[in-house]
Every structure is written in structure tokens, then in C-alpha cells.
Design an enzyme around this catalytic site. Structure first.
Site, PDB file in Angstrom:
ATOM      1  N   ARG A 290       3.539   5.614   4.527  1.00 53.11           N
ATOM      2  CA  ARG A 290       2.457   4.806   3.763  1.00 53.11           C
ATOM      3  C   ARG A 290       2.039   3.644   4.422  1.00 53.11           C
ATOM      4  NH1 ARG A 290       6.952   5.331  -0.741  1.00 53.11           N
ATOM      5  NH2 ARG A 290       8.167   5.770   1.092  1.00 53.11           N
TER       6      ARG A 290
ATOM      7  N   GLN B  80      18.440  11.299  14.553  1.00 56.87           N
ATOM      8  CA  GLN B  80      18.093  11.965  13.582  1.00 56.87           C
ATOM      9  C   GLN B  80      16.703  12.750  13.936  1.00 56.87           C
ATOM     10  OE1 GLN B  80      16.517  10.625   9.675  1.00 56.87           O
ATOM     11  NE2 GLN B  80      17.553  12.452   8.590  1.00 56.87           N
TER      12      GLN B  80
ATOM     13  N   LYS C  58       0.149 -25.537  32.051  1.00 54.89           N
ATOM     14  CA  LYS C  58       0.834 -24.321  32.296  1.00 54.89           C
ATOM     15  C   LYS C  58       1.657 -24.512  33.271  1.00 54.89           C
ATOM     16  CE  LYS C  58      -0.094 -21.282  35.028  1.00 54.89           C
ATOM     17  NZ  LYS C  58      -0.347 -20.508  36.049  1.00 54.89           N
TER      18      LYS C  58
ATOM     19  N   SER D 191     -10.474 -40.219  36.853  1.00 55.64           N
ATOM     20  CA  SER D 191     -10.845 -39.147  36.139  1.00 55.64           C
ATOM     21  C   SER D 191     -11.923 -38.237  36.768  1.00 55.64           C
ATOM     22  CB  SER D 191     -11.872 -39.883  34.897  1.00 55.64           C
ATOM     23  OG  SER D 191     -10.962 -40.858  34.069  1.00 55.64           O
TER      24      SER D 191
ATOM     25  N   ALA E  24     -11.803 -41.935  40.999  1.00 52.54           N
ATOM     26  CA  ALA E  24     -12.516 -41.262  39.964  1.00 52.54           C
ATOM     27  C   ALA E  24     -13.534 -40.021  40.825  1.00 52.54           C
ATOM     28  CB  ALA E  24     -13.331 -41.976  38.978  1.00 52.54           C
TER      29      ALA E  24
HETATM   30  C1  UD1 Z   1      14.627   5.177  -1.048  1.00 53.79           C
HETATM   31  C2  UD1 Z   1      15.563   5.778  -2.353  1.00 53.79           C
HETATM   32  C3  UD1 Z   1      14.971   5.230  -3.625  1.00 53.79           C
HETATM   33  C4  UD1 Z   1      15.213   3.817  -3.663  1.00 53.79           C
HETATM   34  C5  UD1 Z   1      14.256   3.243  -2.493  1.00 53.79           C
HETATM   35  C6  UD1 Z   1      14.501   1.613  -2.422  1.00 53.79           C
HETATM   36  C7  UD1 Z   1      16.278   8.158  -1.836  1.00 53.79           C
HETATM   37  C8  UD1 Z   1      15.985   9.454  -1.841  1.00 53.79           C
HETATM   38  N1  UD1 Z   1      15.316   7.368  -2.536  1.00 53.79           N
HETATM   39  O1  UD1 Z   1      13.374   5.594  -1.324  1.00 53.79           O
HETATM   40  O2  UD1 Z   1      15.972   5.776  -5.026  1.00 53.79           O
HETATM   41  O3  UD1 Z   1      14.531   3.122  -4.909  1.00 53.79           O
HETATM   42  O4  UD1 Z   1      14.708   3.642  -1.104  1.00 53.79           O
HETATM   43  O5  UD1 Z   1      14.036   1.342  -1.120  1.00 53.79           O
HETATM   44  O6  UD1 Z   1      17.073   7.839  -1.058  1.00 53.79           O
HETATM   45  N2  UD1 Z   1      15.035   7.401   6.611  1.00 53.79           N
HETATM   46  C9  UD1 Z   1      15.459   7.975   7.602  1.00 53.79           C
HETATM   47  N3  UD1 Z   1      15.571   9.135   7.811  1.00 53.79           N
HETATM   48  C10 UD1 Z   1      15.095  10.039   6.767  1.00 53.79           C
HETATM   49  C11 UD1 Z   1      14.505   9.443   5.579  1.00 53.79           C
HETATM   50  C12 UD1 Z   1      14.633   8.079   5.623  1.00 53.79           C
HETATM   51  O7  UD1 Z   1      16.283   7.098   8.510  1.00 53.79           O
HETATM   52  O8  UD1 Z   1      15.269  11.192   6.791  1.00 53.79           O
HETATM   53  C13 UD1 Z   1      15.265   5.889   6.586  1.00 53.79           C
HETATM   54  C14 UD1 Z   1      13.824   5.028   6.356  1.00 53.79           C
HETATM   55  O9  UD1 Z   1      13.436   4.836   7.753  1.00 53.79           O
HETATM   56  C15 UD1 Z   1      13.893   3.987   5.655  1.00 53.79           C
HETATM   57  C16 UD1 Z   1      15.190   4.446   4.754  1.00 53.79           C
HETATM   58  O10 UD1 Z   1      15.610   5.459   5.108  1.00 53.79           O
HETATM   59  O11 UD1 Z   1      14.380   2.809   6.474  1.00 53.79           O
HETATM   60  C17 UD1 Z   1      14.645   4.714   3.253  1.00 53.79           C
HETATM   61  O12 UD1 Z   1      13.548   5.489   3.234  1.00 53.79           O
HETATM   62  P1  UD1 Z   1      12.392   5.827   2.619  1.00 53.79           P
HETATM   63  O13 UD1 Z   1      11.579   6.825   2.938  1.00 53.79           O
HETATM   64  O14 UD1 Z   1      11.628   4.472   2.635  1.00 53.79           O
HETATM   65  O15 UD1 Z   1      13.002   5.935   0.981  1.00 53.79           O
HETATM   66  P2  UD1 Z   1      12.129   5.399  -0.268  1.00 53.79           P
HETATM   67  O16 UD1 Z   1      11.070   6.531  -0.596  1.00 53.79           O
HETATM   68  O17 UD1 Z   1      11.905   4.157  -0.248  1.00 53.79           O
HETATM   69 CA    CA Z   2      11.821   2.456   1.337  1.00 56.09          CA
END
Ligand code: UD1
Ligand code: CA
Length: 459
Positions: A16, A76, A348, A402, A420
Site C-alpha cells: 500500500r 520468510q 569542506k 579579499s 587583495a
Molecule cells: C496486522 C493485524 C491487525 C492489526 C494490525 C496493526 C494480522 C492478520 N493483522 O494487520 O489485526 O490491527 O496489524 O497494525 O496480523 N509481515 C511479515 N510477513 C508476512 C506478513 C506480514 O513479516 O507474511 C510483517 C509486515 O512486514 C509488518 C507486520 O508483519 O511489519 C504486519 O503486517 P501487515 O501486513 O502490515 O498487517 P496489517 O494488515 O497491518
Molecule cells: Ca500494518
């Protein structure tokens, strides 16, 4: 004391945000978001820290390593959701810890005190998590509670019924979980939801009424950065917090200033409106930084005055120096005590001895300027010959008239006096007088003849 580990989820792409930079590397207060999470984990007492990386893994790992060399990584490969990310992180943990804090790499304003509060509230329960009430809960998971107000489920926005969408208590995405319980439940997660992902939020439901939600009074702590608008809001909040913190520590802040997380300020510092202090900038006791100045990774000793609209980058300034207005100090500018660098002066990679002055319209680069030297207006060190950079050395007490050009490599002995308008290409010794310009001629009365010739159209 409970042995605590932390898993930071940082593998997501940040779809997003529409960004080439991995989402968790976007800075808030000059510090990439993932480092906020790590710092909070450290401060909350997590002795073992694992970061789950995926998108831009190498980039994220490099940033983390330079900040927290003890942190370990779990890759991951496919981002199958927060539950899958947590399980991936767990696999990299040792058997040591009893409980695991799970932090989101995109939630930078969380305070370590809130993790302590969560720990205290959760005790031995299998799961504790942070929630908060939002005016506009759009996009967040909602906390569903039973008749006894126990949290029994978190439902994602995309999966929620119209009744559930009206719930304003949201999941902050921060958990304190029993390690054994987490291992068991993450192995059983299902992806039968709107996003087809493995949701970490399912651990709440699986705790079967035993989960604890700790509701944060300050909703900004739960703010995630999923969109550019949210990033901007987080940044504003981070600057507000920094200003508030420094005012408590004895800084006068006379308007909106941007102070990065790792900046250090001494006592009785005064910051005027629109000052930006970036990176690891250090400002000594009693300094004044006036309107619109931008200091990045720079160091001011005590009692320095930076006049308006000056730009400092990786510069070092000695006690009592005066900079600007409209001065520019570039990397490795190293100014001694009581020096003065005035308007439209660029310095610098140069050292200025105590009391040296360059007051107007000059460029000084790759130079060693001695104590009490006076560099006149419009002086230029010609440090580059089109092929390489060369050094200019100016001895103590030298006076440079100068509009002189000092063609490097060149060395002026102590006490040299440069007339100067000189172009200086040869070295001088102690107390020499240097002329490097065409000798002036005066033709008595000839101005009148020139004017008459001009009138007759002859010139
Ligand atoms: C998540 C929560 C939601 C909460 C919100 C708060 C879940 C399903 N939802 O949603 O309930 O209100 O956070 O901010 O958990 N990430 C990974 N691997 C993945 C997916 C995500 O490492 O496969 C990491 C992302 O980089 C991020 C964090 O997990 O730092 C949260 O993921 P994101 O996709 O932002 O979750 P939200 O949709 O915000
Ligand atoms: Ca998030």
C-alpha cells in the site's frame, strides 16, 4: 524474571506504500521503522532478538546489523501472513526463553513502558496483546469481546461483519506469548480468510478465553504505517514527542522543529522555528540554532551560535564559534574554538584553527587554516585542477586579502600577508608579503578623454 525473547515481523512488502524501499526501512524520526521495533524490544528486556525478513532481506539485514549486532534473522521466503511470519521467527529462537514478544516492524511509536504494562497484565496467560480505541478503525483488526468483556477473537477488517466493523477497539499487532503455546498454535493456523493468509491474530481465539488485551491510552502507539498518509502522521507524532521530550530536558524550542531520534542536546539549548536536527547530531550546552538551519550528523561544542538558514553536514564546530547566516559546512569541516564562518561561505574538508575568520562569500575546501587567520571576502581555495584535489595550508595569523584565489597545492607561512585580489600559486614563508595581481596604473585626467570619445561614438 521471565526470560524474554522478541520476534520482529519485517518481511512484508508494504504494497500500500507503493515503494521501492522495503516498508520497514522507511524512517520515522530519522530511524528506519524496523530499528524502532528493535530498540523497543531491547528496552523491554528481550535478551534474544530475531527479525523476520523477506522483502529486501539483504537491505533490511544490513541496516539491522549495524544497529544491533546481536540480532538474528529468519528468512520468510514467501509472505504467507503474520502467523506464518511468527512461526518462521520462532524456528530461529533458542530453547532459552519462556515468553516471546512479537512486534510489528511497522509500528514505530510503541513505548517500552507499554510492553512492561502488557507483561504485568498478561502474567502466565498464554497470550497478551495490545489494543487501543480508534476514532477511525478502518483497516485494523477489531477486538471481539464476550459478555464478560474477555477478548475472544480478533477479526480483520476484510473479514468483519457489519456489526464487527462498528467495534472501535483495534488490535495493535503486538503480543506477549508463551513460547510453547505459540509453537503449538502457529503449527495449526488456517488460511480460510479473505486474504488467504495465516493470521497471527488467530492465537487470541485459540487461547479460548484466556487471552488478555491491554488497551493503550495513547492510540499513536498502535499506529501502523501502511500508507503514505499514515507514514506522514507517524512522522508528525514522532517530532511532537521529540520536542516534548527535549523541552522536559531543558531545551527552549520556539516553534516547530524536527529533531531526529538519535540527536543529543546539552542544557539550555535554544532552537528557533524550522530547525531540523538530523541523524546523530550533537548540540552542546548553551548553543543557539536559529531559524531554518539544518544540521545533519554534526557536532556543536558549547556556546555555538548558528545564525539563520545555515546548512551543516558531518561538520564539527568548536566552542563559541559563530556560523552563518546562510553558511554551508560540508563533510569534514572542522572549526576550532571561537571561529567565525559568515554569510555565503562554504567550507569542506578543512580545519580552522582557533579564532580563524572567514566572514563573507568564500569557498574553502581541502585546507588547513591556522589560528587567528583572516580570510577576506570572496576568497577561493582552488582545490581542484580538473584531475585531482590538492591541499591549501595557511599558517597562523595570516591575512588573506579579499577576492584572492589560492591555487592548491600551496602553502602560506605564518603571518603571511596576501594583497587583495591576488592569485596565489607559489608558497610563502613566515611574514612574507604576497602580491599576485597586475600592478595598477593611474593615468591622470584620462577619464575625461574617455568620456568625450564615447560621446563622439569613437569607443
Ligand atoms: C496486522 C493485524 C491487525 C492489526 C494490525 C496493526 C494480522 C492478520 N493483522 O494487520 O489485526 O490491527 O496489524 O497494525 O496480523 N509481515 C511479515 N510477513 C508476512 C506478513 C506480514 O513479516 O507474511 C510483517 C509486515 O512486514 C509488518 C507486520 O508483519 O511489519 C504486519 O503486517 P501487515 O501486513 O502490515 O498487517 P496489517 O494488515 O497491518
Ligand atoms: Ca500494518
Amino acid at each position: 524474571m521471565t526470560r524474554l525473547a522478541a520476534v520482529v515481523l519485517a518481511a512484508g512488502k508494504g504494497t500500500r506504500l507503493k515503494t521501492a524501499l522495503p516498508k520497514v526501512l522507511h524512517p520515522i524520526g530519522g530511524l528506519p521503522m524496523v530499528l524502532h521495533a528493535l530498540r523497543t524490544a531491547q528496552r523491554a528486556g528481550a535478551s534474544e532478538r530475531v527479525v523476520v525478513v523477506g522483502h529486501g532481506a539483504e537491505q533490511v539485514e544490513a541496516v539491522v546489523r549495524s544497529f544491533d549486532p546481536d540480532a538474528r534473522f529468519a528468512r520468510q521466503i514467501e509472505q504467507r501472513g503474520t502467523g506464518h511470519a511468527a512461526a518462521t521467527g520462532l524456528a530461529a529462537l533458542t530453547q532459552g526463553p519462556e515468553r516471546v514478544l512479537i512486534l510489528s516492524g511497522d509500528c514505530p511509536l510503541l513505548r517500552p513502558e507499554s510492553l512492561h504494562a502488557l507483561r504485568a497484565a498478561t502474567g502466565d496467560r498464554p497470550v497478551g496483546f495490545l489494543s487501543t480505541e480508534l476514532e477511525d478503525p478502518t483497516g485494523y483488526g477489531r477486538v471481539v469481546r464476550d459478555e464478560q468483556r474477555r477478548p475472544i477473537r480478533v477479526v480483520e477488517h476484510k473479514d468483519a461483519s457489519s456489526d464487527e466493523l462498528r467495534i472501535r477497539e483495534v488490535n495493535a499487532g503486538i503480543y506477549d506469548v508463551d513460547l510453547a503455546f505459540l509453537r503449538d498454535t502457529t503449527a495449526q493456523l488456517q488460511s480460510d480468510n479473505a486474504q488467504g493468509e495465516l493470521y497471527l491474530t488467530e492465537v487470541v481465539e485459540r487461547a479460548a478465553g484466556e487471552a488478555q488485551a491491554f488497551c493503550l491510552a495513547d492510540p499513536s502507539e498502535a499506529m501502523g504505517a501502511n500508507t503514505r498518509a499514515e507514514l506522514a502522521a507517524l512522522q508528525e507524532e514522532a517530532w511532537d514527542r521529540a520536542a516534548g521530550r527535549w523541552m522536559t530536558e531543558g531545551t527552549t524550542i520556539l516553534g516547530r522543529c524536527h529533531i531526529d531520534e538519535e540527536v543529543q542536546l546539552g542544557q539550555d539549548v535554544t532552537l528557533h522555528p524550522g530547525v531540523h536536527l538530523r541523524g546523530r547530531t550533537r548540540v552542546g550546552d548553551g548553543c543557539v540554532v536559529d531559524v531554518g538551519s539544518v544540521l545533519s550528523d554534526s557536532e556543536l561544542a558549547e556556546g555555538v551560535v548558528v545564525h539563520p538558514y545555515s546548512i551543516l553536514e558531518q561538520a564539527k564546530v568548536g566552542p563559541g564559534a559563530q556560523i552563518g547566516p546562510f553558511a554551508r559546512l560540508r563533510p569534514a569541516a572542522d572549526l576550532g574554538p571561537g571561529t567565525k564562518v559568515g554569510n555565503f561561505v562554504e567550507v569542506k574538508k578543512s580545519r580552522l584553527g582557533p579564532g580563524a575568520k572567514i566572514n563573507h562569500l568564500s569557498y574553502v575546501g581541502d585546507a588547513e587554516v591556522g589560528a587567528e587567520v583572516n580570510v577576506g571576502a570572496g576568497t577561493i581555495t582552488c582545490n581542484y585542477d580538473g584531475f585531482a584535489k590538492h591541499l591549501t595550508r595557511i599558517g597562523d595569523g595570516t591575512f588573506v586579502g579579499s577576492n584572492s584565489t589560492l591555487v592548491a597545492p600551496v602553502e602560506l607561512g605564518p603571518g603571511t600577508y596576501v594583497a587583495a585580489g591576488s592569485t596565489v600559486t607559489e608558497n610563502s614563508a613566515r611574514d612574507d608579503l604576497v602580491f599576485g595581481r597586475a600592478r595598477q596604473e593611474v593615468k591622470p585626467g584620462r577619464a575625461k578623454a574617455v568620456r568625450e570619445a564615447a560621446r563622439r561614438g569613437k569607443i
